[in-house]
Design a protein around this motif. Structure first.
Motif, short mmCIF file in Angstrom:
data_model
loop_
_atom_site.label_atom_id
_atom_site.label_comp_id
_atom_site.label_asym_id
_atom_site.label_seq_id
_atom_site.Cartn_x
_atom_site.Cartn_y
_atom_site.Cartn_z
N HIS A 473 0.83 -1.21 0.00
CA HIS A 473 0.00 0.00 0.00
C HIS A 473 0.87 1.26 0.00
N GLU A 502 -6.22 7.49 -2.53
CA GLU A 502 -5.93 6.15 -2.02
C GLU A 502 -6.02 5.08 -3.10
N LYS A 506 -4.52 1.30 -2.84
CA LYS A 506 -5.52 0.25 -2.62
C LYS A 506 -5.42 -0.82 -3.72
N GLN A 554 -14.09 0.02 9.01
CA GLN A 554 -13.70 1.14 8.16
C GLN A 554 -14.85 2.14 8.00
N HIS A 608 -6.26 10.71 11.43
CA HIS A 608 -6.96 11.08 10.20
C HIS A 608 -8.03 12.16 10.44
N TYR A 616 -12.60 10.69 5.95
CA TYR A 616 -12.07 9.33 6.08
C TYR A 616 -12.77 8.35 5.13
N THR A 618 -12.92 8.48 2.20
CA THR A 618 -12.17 8.37 0.95
C THR A 618 -11.44 7.04 0.83
N HIS A 619 -11.10 6.41 1.96
CA HIS A 619 -10.41 5.12 1.91
C HIS A 619 -11.32 4.07 1.28
N SER A 622 -12.24 5.13 -2.49
CA SER A 622 -11.15 4.77 -3.39
C SER A 622 -11.10 3.27 -3.63
#
Length: 684
Positions: A473, A502, A506, A554, A608, A616, A618-619, A622
């Motif tokens: 990553h 990301e 990813k 997540q 974060h 957050y 966006t993780h 993405s």
């Protein structure tokens, strides 16, 4: 294009010399940066309106901001990794100074804003730049983005409100640096007897310090924490470690976080937004909190059903050391039980698997895969003596097609006293194109910071499969930072829309679930054998055993970051901002069947929240795009294909942030992106 302060860095030694390693060098870096910025700023301000051009205004400004950004990044790295507290503290204070300087002289500079407006309205700009396509469109996109950023700094507000915005921005910047520093400086230690660490492997115990009473001293760094939570058969030890880990920087950061929430909310109201979540998402792909909440809400029902089945599986197979409280699992038992079930029901023994991932052969294999897919050459330089610690090393990255130097990646992989406890990749120098050339550019520089377990006299540092994914990553970020070449530095490297940033990392994680790749990467530290196909198939079969729970975690973080900066929460008086209660409420609603401990305050070390605010999500955002692209690459037999790698670079990561990410996705896939691959990847 004029030279930046950090152009033409062509060797590992030159990279090392950039980092200030004494207080006087830190001050000199800041002094030179500010002096040069004033020179460029004066040049821009002294141009008559009729003589204003993109070159003498926009490019000057872009260069100056790039210099400031690189200087802040150098200080950021030093603050997070340097062994000496005096230097870490000094770099933190000077970061505050540079941030304040930037706010006062650039983001909140009305004269500069009007200069950019004059440029946009000038005949030369309208003639040369408007209506252009392809790479030339980057220039007009840059100006529109810059004007938008200036407006978000209050440049069009009445003077009184404008001054309030500037003051709030400076206060928030200082609080953000303090928040991260408090996490880095947390030195919590716990002591346990040998009996209290039953189940923890001998190699881990050997690596621990011992107290005078022969107890083991455990720090709360990531490697130690996860090893104990996974393997210790004593519930009270797991509970103590879980509680300490989730109270890092508490209570110090409790007040800091509440102040950040309150001041960001004040800032948003002055700028005409109902919350900071609305303000911070305006320039993202998602655009608004409602879109993000819909994205989260679409995923949660399917994941909750899968997670409920996973929780029931754990309850039916409880280890004797675990117990249910009012029918619920305790959070400090979850990591342990997941590891137990993977071993007993799926025959996945992570302790055995990690023997196949000794750090240096694993690193070499990762570089080899990058070399194949991206058509690059990686050369390791052991120059820790030139940097801040002997364990640190540099990788030189060259493009085989052009034989040009792309740049350098510095890797600092092991925990130390005072070093930040998280994992990240910091882009220091971005690869800006020279004089509008497609092939000429300044080499980039990025720094990967991690905290993997340290080796012993008997065996090297060994990675779990998840550790290797984490390294993939961060290397993905590092390559993106070297490949993302653009005309304007504001769009270079990883400076893309945050919901897109990301994606390259990813995608690269997914390589670690391919049989051929796993055999390439693995090499037993004693026998030198690769993982057998049987072990690999067993590991792959277990991939989605707890994907519901892991993905929900997540989404909990995504929902929390959205809510903590949204309404109604952030609109409350600061004394009523109970950040822990909000987190526990979201956790309880999202994962039934698991108790949540009221005496933990994970948000105090949730960095974060500071670096990404309400974003957050966006993780996961993405990840949806990343899985779609990964599936396309794999279906076209492209995991090691340099032609596919070149297409991926040219279409996705090689264009920087100067184009709309949605356009890039459609161009690469030949269709609109879909979430089918994402759901397949997590077994739904």
């Amino acid at each position: 294009m004029h030279d930046t302060m950090f152009s033409d860095i062509n060797s590992a030694t030159e990279c090392a010399l950039l980092f200030p390693i004494t207080i006087s060098e830190c001050y000199e870096l800041v002094s030179v940066t500010m002096e040069r910025a004033h020179i460029f700023l004066n040049c821009i301000n002294n141009i008559d309106q009729k003589n204003r051009t993109f070159s003498n205004t926009a490019e000057y400004l872009d260069i100056t901001i790039n210099d400031l950004s690189a200087s802040v990044s150098l200080l950021f790295v030093i603050q997070n990794v340097f062994p000496t507290k005096e230097i870490r503290d000094g770099s933190r204070d000077l970061m505050n100074k540079l941030n304040t300087f930037f706010i006062d002289n650039f983001s909140s500079n009305r004269k500069l804003y009007y200069a950019l407006k004059d440029l946009k309205e000038s005949e030369s700009y309208q003639t040369e730049y408007m209506g252009k396509k392809g790479r030339d469109a980057e220039y007009s996109y840059w100006l529109e983005e810059k004007l938008s950023h200036c407006k978000l700094s209050g440049t069009e507000l009445p003077e009184n409100d404008f001054q309030k915005v500037t003051k709030l921005q400076e206060e928030i910047a200082e609080l953000c640096i303090a928040f991260q520093q408090n996490i880095n400086e947390d030195a919590t230690e716990l002591q346990f007897s040998t009996d209290a660490l039953k189940g923890v492997s001998e190699d881990i115990l050997t690596s621990l310090k011992k107290g005078d009473d022969h107890t083991y001293i455990l720090k709360i760094d990531y490697p130690t924490y996860f090893e104990v939570l996974k393997s210790c058969e004593v519930a009270s030890t797991r509970q103590a470690m879980y509680t300490a880990f989730n109270n890092r920087a508490y209570p110090l950061n409790n007040d800091v976080l509440r102040a950040v929430i309150n001041k960001r909310h004040q800032l948003s109201l002055i700028l005409g937004y109902v919350s900071y979540a609305h303000l911070s998402l305006e320039d993202k792909m998602a655009k608004s909190p409602d879109v993000v909440q819909s994205f989260i809400d679409e995923l949660i029902p399917k994941l909750k059903r899968k997670c409920a089945d996973e929780i029931e599986l754990i309850k039916k197979n409880l280890h004797p050391s675990c117990s249910l409280i009012e029918g619920n699992l305790m959070p400090y038992d979850l990591i342990f039980m997941i590891d137990q079930i993977e071993k007993t029901l799926f025959n996945v023994d992570e302790a055995k698997i990690k023997e196949y991932f000794p750090i240096y052969s694993t690193m070499k294999a990762i570089f080899s895969i990058c070399e194949s897919f991206y058509d690059l050459t990686f050369t390791r330089i052991d120059n820790g003596h030139e940097l801040w610690h002997n364990d640190v090393f540099t990788v030189v990255v060259k493009d085989n097609r052009t034989n040009k130097l792309l740049g350098h990646i510095i890797l600092d992989l092991f925990p130390r006293e005072g070093k930040c406890s998280h994992v990240c990749c910091c882009s220091v120098i971005s690869p800006v194109r020279i004089n509008n050339s497609k092939d000429e550019f300044y080499p980039g520089l990025s720094v990967v910071i991690a905290n993997f377990s340290v080796g012993t006299n008997d065996q090297p540092s060994l990675f779990r499969h998840r550790d290797v994914q984490i390294l993939f990553h961060e290397i993905g970020h590092g390559i993106h930072s070297l490949m993302g070449r653009s005309q304007m530095s504001m769009f270079s490297g990883t400076r893309v829309k945050l919901d897109f940033a990301e994606l390259p990392s990813k995608i690269f994680e997914e390589w670690l679930w391919d049989t051929e790749i796993l055999q390439m990467v693995s090499c037993h530290y004693q026998t030198k054998e690769a993982l057998s196909k049987e072990l690999i198939e067993t590991k792959i079969r277990s991939k989605n055993a707890f994907s519901g729970f892991n993905t929900l975690c997540q989404l909990i973080h995504a929902s929390y970051s959205l809510n903590i900066f949204g309404i109604p929460f952030s609109a409350q008086p600061i004394v009523r901002l109970d950040t822990s209660e909000l987190l526990h409420d979201i956790q309880s609603r999202s994962i039934p069947g698991v108790s949540h401990m009221a005496n933990t305050h994970m948000e105090s070390s949730f960095g974060h929240l500071i670096s990404q605010g309400a974003s957050y999500y966006t993780h996961m955002w993405s990840a949806v795009f990343a899985l779609d692209i990964f599936q396309y690459i794999k279906l076209h037999n492209g995991l090691l294909d340099p032609k596919m790698g070149r297409r991926y670079v040219d279409s996705i990561i090689g264009v920087g942030g100067g184009r709309d990410p949605n356009e890039l996705l459609r161009e690469f896939l030949g269709r609109e992106p879909k979430n089918d691959a994402f759901f397949q990847s997590i077994g739904i």
